[in-house]
Write an enzyme that holds these catalytic residues in place. Sequence first.
Site, mmCIF file in Angstrom:
data_model
loop_
_atom_site.group_PDB
_atom_site.id
_atom_site.type_symbol
_atom_site.label_atom_id
_atom_site.label_comp_id
_atom_site.label_asym_id
_atom_site.label_seq_id
_atom_site.Cartn_x
_atom_site.Cartn_y
_atom_site.Cartn_z
ATOM 1 N N ASP A 257 -2.838 -4.597 -13.453
ATOM 2 C CA ASP A 257 -3.881 -3.587 -13.261
ATOM 3 C C ASP A 257 -4.232 -3.024 -14.631
ATOM 4 O O ASP A 257 -3.369 -2.463 -15.325
ATOM 5 C CB ASP A 257 -3.385 -2.465 -12.358
ATOM 6 C CG ASP A 257 -3.185 -2.921 -10.921
ATOM 7 O OD1 ASP A 257 -3.800 -3.930 -10.536
ATOM 8 O OD2 ASP A 257 -2.395 -2.293 -10.205
ATOM 9 N N ASP A 417 -8.442 -3.888 0.506
ATOM 10 C CA ASP A 417 -7.650 -2.666 0.314
ATOM 11 C C ASP A 417 -7.642 -1.836 1.597
ATOM 12 O O ASP A 417 -8.293 -0.786 1.686
ATOM 13 C CB ASP A 417 -8.224 -1.818 -0.833
ATOM 14 C CG ASP A 417 -8.071 -2.487 -2.181
ATOM 15 O OD1 ASP A 417 -7.004 -3.051 -2.443
ATOM 16 O OD2 ASP A 417 -9.026 -2.448 -2.973
#
Length: 570
Positions: A257, A417
């Site tokens: 990330d 998500d």
Amino acid sequence: MTAPNVYLLDYGAGNVRSLVNAVNKLGFEISPITCPEDFAKADKIIFPGVGSFGFGVESLRSKGFEKPLKEYLASGKPFFGICVGMQCLFESSEESVGVPGLGLVSHGITRFSTSAGEGSKKSVPHMGWNAAISEVPSDYVNHDGDDSRYYFVHSFAAMVPGNSFNSSEQQKDLLPGGWSCTLTTYHNETFISSIKRGNVFATQFHPEKSGTAGLKLLASFLKAEPERFCQVTPATTIPLTFLVPHKLSRRIIACLDVRTNDAGDLVVTKGDQYDVRETTGSGHVRNLGKPVDLSAQYFNAGADEITFLNITSFRGSVLADDAMLEVVKRASERVFVPLTVGGGIRDLTDSQGVITSTALEVAAEYFRSGADKVSIGSDAVYAAEAYYKNGSKRDGASSIEQISRVYGAQAVVISVDPKRVYVQNIEEARGHAVVEVSPNDIGPNGETLCWYQCTVKGGRESRDLDVQQLVVACEALGAGEVLCNCMDKDGTNSGFDHGLLNLVKKSVSIPVIASSGAGRVEHFTDVFSATNVEAALAAGIFHRKEVAISEVKEELRLKGFEARRMDAVL
């Protein structure tokens, strides 16, 4: 020995930067073919390809390259085709009916079946690390033995006829014309994974994405003396006298990330349920290292893929983010496994809502920088909502459709998500797909059922769309893979969400990557056993060195799963 004039035949689709980087790493230069006259200057040609058969062949013809390419192939000079660059040598493909191939190989290309036999199914595309098996040793494949693995990503292949395993059949060449082949099996279908005859060599897999094994293969082509390279090799014949077992490895993916920290530097970070700031002390963004260096470390440690997620890209334009594009470029010089990049893959608009850059243009910039796949998050949700609003019909406008049309479905990953919405009964879910949760995940009021609500903007905004609706729509729109996160599991180290993954797996016929929740090596074998996903991704436990990728692979092998081993050094 004088270095050969190596040329790259690029028709404009996909990531060729990785191939150029691989050739450069091996100490060779490579020049692009820009006009028909360049063919005569080449001592060796490499023809990589991704996307569709029809786009590849028609691009050659539109550029005036077909005739000089055929003349080059007939000249006896070394030629190496990769993926679609191999398929274009064949007569035709079901992928592009009515578009004739170059016809050098008298055989057709057909699509994989989604049936794995005996009532089970398999994912298409065939994606991941598999073996290339031959009857006799080759100078150009399997330099570390038959257990070498190469990276495949394709929905169409040159299939081996079913009667090739019938010993009562009369012996004949597998491919007319005396081609030497390696073979690969994907569940119940065996296909031709490389061909060699005289000066022509081609692989269905991507050597530039196949780690050290692939670099050794490329080196053998680049370093070979033309006279030796063009020597006659034994033709592969049928009925086959050797076994070709299914050897597809489970993929272990390291995720990075990436975002700007409080000092303005791009760093790798990791959140707990999507919160990336320290909970004590400074409250700054967690800094777990430099993206390029970490990606190279994971490549050297045996990661099967690397994923970069630009987690604040929804706030601005990817095309203005030179630092992130530079990260991808530099990583592709040191990482020779597939690179996926996510974040900000969407149409970009100005303050008046006018599109200034399409999603295709955004993705193209990532591909030119060295990415092999792009991961689409929020825009996949918006595309699914539009798909259902349009009566479950495609309109060609979504980012998924734009990109897959040019680069192929295998280049498009949707990043999901979702978060749990607990319900007491099915009726309370208002038609959304309901899952029974595990005993460890029971709701705050004792609920044993939930549905998974999709979110956008990094989990900050919820939508009235469930995960099953999302993945079904995205597959119909042209996505080739699902990265399935779970907000409730993120950062918990409690294991993957098997209920969610089984729901997604049964809903689509494309590969699924498990994400969120890994904390121990056993969690990887557990998820592969319980859900049959093709890959598993982790971030924090790798970054913090709590678990090593080598430990995960060893555990997989001990539990009977195929896992790519680290090849001997180059």
